[in-house]
Design a protein around this motif. Structure first.
Motif, PDB file in Angstrom:
ATOM      1  N   CYS B 165      44.807   3.306  17.937  1.00  0.00           N
ATOM      2  CA  CYS B 165      44.247   3.048  19.674  1.00  0.00           C
ATOM      3  C   CYS B 165      43.126   3.128  20.050  1.00  0.00           C
ATOM      4  CB  CYS B 165      45.035   3.819  19.997  1.00  0.00           C
ATOM      5  SG  CYS B 165      46.980   3.701  20.243  1.00  0.00           S
ATOM      6  N   GLU B 166      42.888   2.336  20.831  1.00  0.00           N
ATOM      7  CA  GLU B 166      40.979   2.336  21.267  1.00  0.00           C
ATOM      8  C   GLU B 166      40.736   2.840  22.556  1.00  0.00           C
ATOM      9  OE1 GLU B 166      39.522  -1.205  21.174  1.00  0.00           O
ATOM     10  OE2 GLU B 166      40.319  -1.650  19.171  1.00  0.00           O
ATOM     11  N   ASP B 167      41.870   3.865  23.312  1.00  0.00           N
ATOM     12  CA  ASP B 167      41.501   4.542  24.490  1.00  0.00           C
ATOM     13  C   ASP B 167      42.475   5.313  24.705  1.00  0.00           C
ATOM     14  OD1 ASP B 167      43.600   3.747  26.364  1.00  0.00           O
ATOM     15  OD2 ASP B 167      42.202   1.926  26.858  1.00  0.00           O
ATOM     16  N   SER B 169      44.492   6.259  27.016  1.00  0.00           N
ATOM     17  CA  SER B 169      45.697   6.287  27.799  1.00  0.00           C
ATOM     18  C   SER B 169      46.890   5.302  26.870  1.00  0.00           C
ATOM     19  CB  SER B 169      45.686   4.944  28.997  1.00  0.00           C
ATOM     20  OG  SER B 169      46.643   4.490  30.296  1.00  0.00           O
ATOM     21  N   GLU B 170      46.170   4.809  25.756  1.00  0.00           N
ATOM     22  CA  GLU B 170      47.017   3.935  24.889  1.00  0.00           C
ATOM     23  C   GLU B 170      47.394   4.906  23.692  1.00  0.00           C
ATOM     24  OE1 GLU B 170      45.367   1.152  22.958  1.00  0.00           O
ATOM     25  OE2 GLU B 170      46.226   0.347  21.490  1.00  0.00           O
ATOM     26  N   MET B 324      37.507  10.721  21.855  1.00  0.00           N
ATOM     27  CA  MET B 324      37.437   9.253  22.242  1.00  0.00           C
ATOM     28  C   MET B 324      36.584   9.372  24.130  1.00  0.00           C
ATOM     29  SD  MET B 324      41.817   7.668  22.636  1.00  0.00           S
ATOM     30  CE  MET B 324      41.792   6.587  21.340  1.00  0.00           C
ATOM     31  N   GLN B 325      35.048   8.932  23.793  1.00  0.00           N
ATOM     32  CA  GLN B 325      34.547   9.245  24.672  1.00  0.00           C
ATOM     33  C   GLN B 325      34.247   7.604  24.464  1.00  0.00           C
ATOM     34  OE1 GLN B 325      33.941  11.109  26.607  1.00  0.00           O
ATOM     35  NE2 GLN B 325      33.695  13.206  25.840  1.00  0.00           N
ATOM     36  N   PRO B 326      33.637   6.760  25.397  1.00  0.00           N
ATOM     37  CA  PRO B 326      34.049   5.196  25.405  1.00  0.00           C
ATOM     38  C   PRO B 326      32.548   5.265  25.253  1.00  0.00           C
ATOM     39  CG  PRO B 326      34.058   6.060  27.609  1.00  0.00           C
ATOM     40  CD  PRO B 326      34.309   7.134  26.953  1.00  0.00           C
ATOM     41  N   ASN B 393      31.867   5.979  33.757  1.00  0.00           N
ATOM     42  CA  ASN B 393      32.040   7.150  33.165  1.00  0.00           C
ATOM     43  C   ASN B 393      30.533   7.805  32.976  1.00  0.00           C
ATOM     44  OD1 ASN B 393      34.410   5.762  32.855  1.00  0.00           O
ATOM     45  ND2 ASN B 393      35.022   6.777  31.056  1.00  0.00           N
ATOM     46  N   GLU B 412      37.217  11.557  29.508  1.00  0.00           N
ATOM     47  CA  GLU B 412      38.354  10.085  30.145  1.00  0.00           C
ATOM     48  C   GLU B 412      39.393  10.741  30.699  1.00  0.00           C
ATOM     49  OE1 GLU B 412      38.399   6.699  28.876  1.00  0.00           O
ATOM     50  OE2 GLU B 412      36.681   7.158  29.705  1.00  0.00           O
ATOM     51  N   LYS B 433      41.169   0.602  35.341  1.00  0.00           N
ATOM     52  CA  LYS B 433      40.476   0.664  34.687  1.00  0.00           C
ATOM     53  C   LYS B 433      39.667  -0.594  35.099  1.00  0.00           C
ATOM     54  CE  LYS B 433      40.242   1.425  30.133  1.00  0.00           C
ATOM     55  NZ  LYS B 433      39.466   3.209  29.633  1.00  0.00           N
ATOM     56  N   ARG B 436      35.708  -0.961  29.713  1.00  0.00           N
ATOM     57  CA  ARG B 436      35.401   0.049  28.939  1.00  0.00           C
ATOM     58  C   ARG B 436      34.369   0.974  29.133  1.00  0.00           C
ATOM     59  NH1 ARG B 436      35.050   0.337  22.592  1.00  0.00           N
ATOM     60  NH2 ARG B 436      36.168   2.261  23.376  1.00  0.00           N
TER      61      ARG B 436
END
Lengths: 162, 453
Positions: B165-167, B169-170, B324-326, B393, B412, B433, B436
């Motif tokens: 998972c990359e974010d 929500s996912e 998970m900080q973009p 963000n 996030e 969203k 990113r």
């Protein structure tokens, strides 16, 4: 001392029976009982000699016994304590009483989602292993969970026929 | 003195008998050998030779144990009908430490559901050495039901899915979806601690009629609050049984004049009639960030293996969430380079904020509070001021008025909470969203803002 009417009624309401003893060497022992009933001021308890051998040995040593009965539907629980317990009588004669108590207990546990296999496991005993223990309750204790657990509750005097 | 166990028996192996589905029975005797038999609230595995029993009230059993230091205990297997009898030697009573906390958490988790947390006070964890363990002879055992899934293998699959998972929500959707698809856990919630560590906010749920994002409970309330406060998993496998037990204590306490200490029963959240519940803390970087809560309509649905699996998956989720900080986006000035939107079209929307806790109401309907509420207020304010819809963000993280508590309070997470709360409420203010580290505010109406202290 004798049981009150309320206590006598509870014996057939589908209670779980636990029977405790203590050997002369001070070893506490406990097993499930299979049935109990009131007999003119005394209590009759049926045990399996296979699962209850330690308790029966302890009773034979000193006559001390504690019978706990608990009604699953509300956890109302009490115990009767005696010091004159005797082990006498065994066999198929006790089967009808055990079957009756087993059925009432099964119905109680069914409300909680327990399948009949559970009570069948606990009540499994051969006819020849059914053993009767009789004692005079000298003391009754409240065992309902909570702060008053272990406190004495009142029994009534034995009324002899004139 | 060595312990005597029947062949094949170990304390670890009978852990499941200590779950309280069938309450343990304790037999003690006075110094003059008068026996006493009673039921116990809780029994806890400590190590291969020791167990702990709950000490809640000073009663006959305790008096006997202190006099003789001996007890017998029977445990019944809720899966097979088997039973064991233990001989115990009392060693000590612990009033702090991990064993005490585990017992206390379990006790409080059940007690708080029925408003009994004042009476169900754990005075101590009585530690016993097990000197003997024997099978109860003559039992007509039945085969245990097959496990519902291969927990280890399927947890590994879920862990791998989460690792991709990359974010956030996912990640959240993968966790909740995987619990259902792979572990057959159809009712689950993810709760987060707030900045003050006093309250928990529902981030997301699965398997309920109402999503409930943004709902709050206090730390210490129910199984979830207890798991967070104590930092340990709390599991109840037979709710009806435990509730009946708790009510028996409640009635008994009432007779003892303790009713003034009781409060009203707290309705169980989620399922109307749950039969099994498990809450595990979400831990990362030495902190409890929230809790994963699961429940079932079936008795004894969650066992020790589920507890182990969810602790691992919850830990992975918590670490990932905290990391998970973009990537940082362009500065706000560039982000604002979009055409200004009309701000006076559509129905009137009255947005009101109470500054003391940043709670925000839309047309008198509560939306959200805390950091998420402050974010919503800032976004709408900026939208009204400049017409800007897109935000990064980074600019939120740097905004002094948001007073983000510290770097570990993941922005996030708060944004996702806000986004889901708005979506569930179907209000004319929505957040989505926009790439990113960037989000877009959609407003369908003319916003009138009011603020109170």
């Amino acid at each position: 001392m004798a049981l009150t009417d309320d206590m006598i009624a509870m014996l057939s309401a589908g209670v779980a029976h636990q029977v405790g003893g203590c050997t002369n060497a001070g070893r506490p022992v406990v097993c499930r009982g299979l049935a109990a009933q009131h007999e003119a001021g005394r209590l009759l308890v049926i045990l399996s000699s296979e699962s209850g051998f330690e308790v029966l040995d302890a009773i034979r040593q000193n006559g001390n016994i504690a019978l706990n009965i608990t009604l699953p539907e509300n956890y109302r629980s009490m115990s009767f304590v005696g010091n004159d317990a005797i082990v006498r009588g065994s066999g198929a004669a006790w089967r009808p009483l055990v079957t009756e108590r087993h059925e009432a207990f099964r119905q109680q546990l069914n409300r909680f989602g327990f399948k009949p296999e559970y009570t069948d496991a606990w009540y499994h005993a051969r006819d020849q292993d059914l053993v009767a223990v009789r004692f005079t309750p000298m003391l009754a204790r409240n065992q309902t969970p909570g702060p008053g657990t272990g406190n004495s509750i009142t029994l009534k005097p034995i009324e002899f026929e004139k | 003195m060595s312990a005597v166990f029947d062949d094949g028996l170990s304390l670890f192996g009978v852990r499941r008998m200590m779950e309280g589905v069938v309450p343990p029975v304790l037999c003690t005797a006075s110094a003059d050998r008068v026996p006493n038999v009673s039921y116990l609230s809780l029994c806890e595995y400590v190590d291969p030779l020791h167990i702990a029993l709950s000490y809640q009230f000073f009663n006959r059993s305790r008096e006997n144990v202190l006099a003789t230091r001996r007890a017998a205990l029977t445990l019944d297997d809720p899966y097979t009908g088997a039973g064991v009898t233990l001989q115990l030697e009392y060693l000590r009573t612990e009033t702090e430490g991990p064993v005490f906390e585990r017992l206390r958490a379990k006790l409080m988790g059940v007690a708080s559901h029925v408003g009994m947390d004042k009476v169900f006070r754990l005075r101590g964890a009585d530690i016993y050495r097990v000197t003997e363990m024997r099978r109860v002879p003559g039992r007509k055992e039945f085969p245990a039901a097959a496990p519902r899934v291969d927990l280890a293998a399927n947890s590994r699959l879920l862990s791998e899915r989460m690792a991709h998972c990359e974010d956030l929500s996912e990640l959240l959707d993968t966790l909740l979806g995987g619990l259902s698809d792979l572990l057959r856990i159809d009712h689950a919630m993810v709760w987060l601690t707030d900045a003050s560590q006093q309250a928990l906010t529902l981030l997301a749920s699965r398997g309920y009629e109402v999503g409930g994002a943004g709902a709050e409970i206090s730390v210490g309330e129910g199984l979830v609050g207890t798991a967070v406060r104590e930092g340990v998993p709390v599991r109840v496998g037979h709710m009806m049984n435990m509730a009946t037990y708790a009510r028996a204590v409640r009635d008994s306490a009432g007779e003892s004049g303790l009713t003034a200490m009781l409060k009203s029963e707290i309705p169980l959240p989620g399922l109307k009639e749950p039969r099994s519940q498990l809450a595990v803390p979400l831990r990362a970087r030495g902190r409890v960030l929230g809790a994963l809560f699961v429940e079932s309509l079936h008795d004894q649905y969650f066992g020790y293996d589920d507890e182990d699996a969810l602790m691992l998956l919850g830990g992975q989720f918590a670490v990932a969430m905290s990391l998970m900080q973009p990537p940082e986006q362009e500065p706000p000035a560039q982000a604002a380079a979009r055409p200004a939107a009309p701000v006076t079209a559509g129905p009137a929307l009255r947005l009101k904020r109470f500054g003391r806790d940043n709670s925000v109401f839309l047309d008198d309907v509560y939306l959200i509070r805390g950091v998420a509420g402050a974010i919503l207020w800032k976004l709408v304010s900026e939208f009204l001021r400049s017409g800007r819809r897109e935000f990064t963000n980074r600019e939120l993280r740097l905004a002094p008025e948001l007073r983000l508590p510290d770097v570990q309070d993941n922005l996030e997470v708060r944004l996702l909470l806000l986004q889901r709360r708005l979506a569930e409420q179907h209000v004319p203010i929505q957040l989505e969203k926009a790439g990113r580290g960037r989000m877009r505010l959609n407003v369908d109406g003319t916003v009138i803002m009011e603020s109170e202290a």
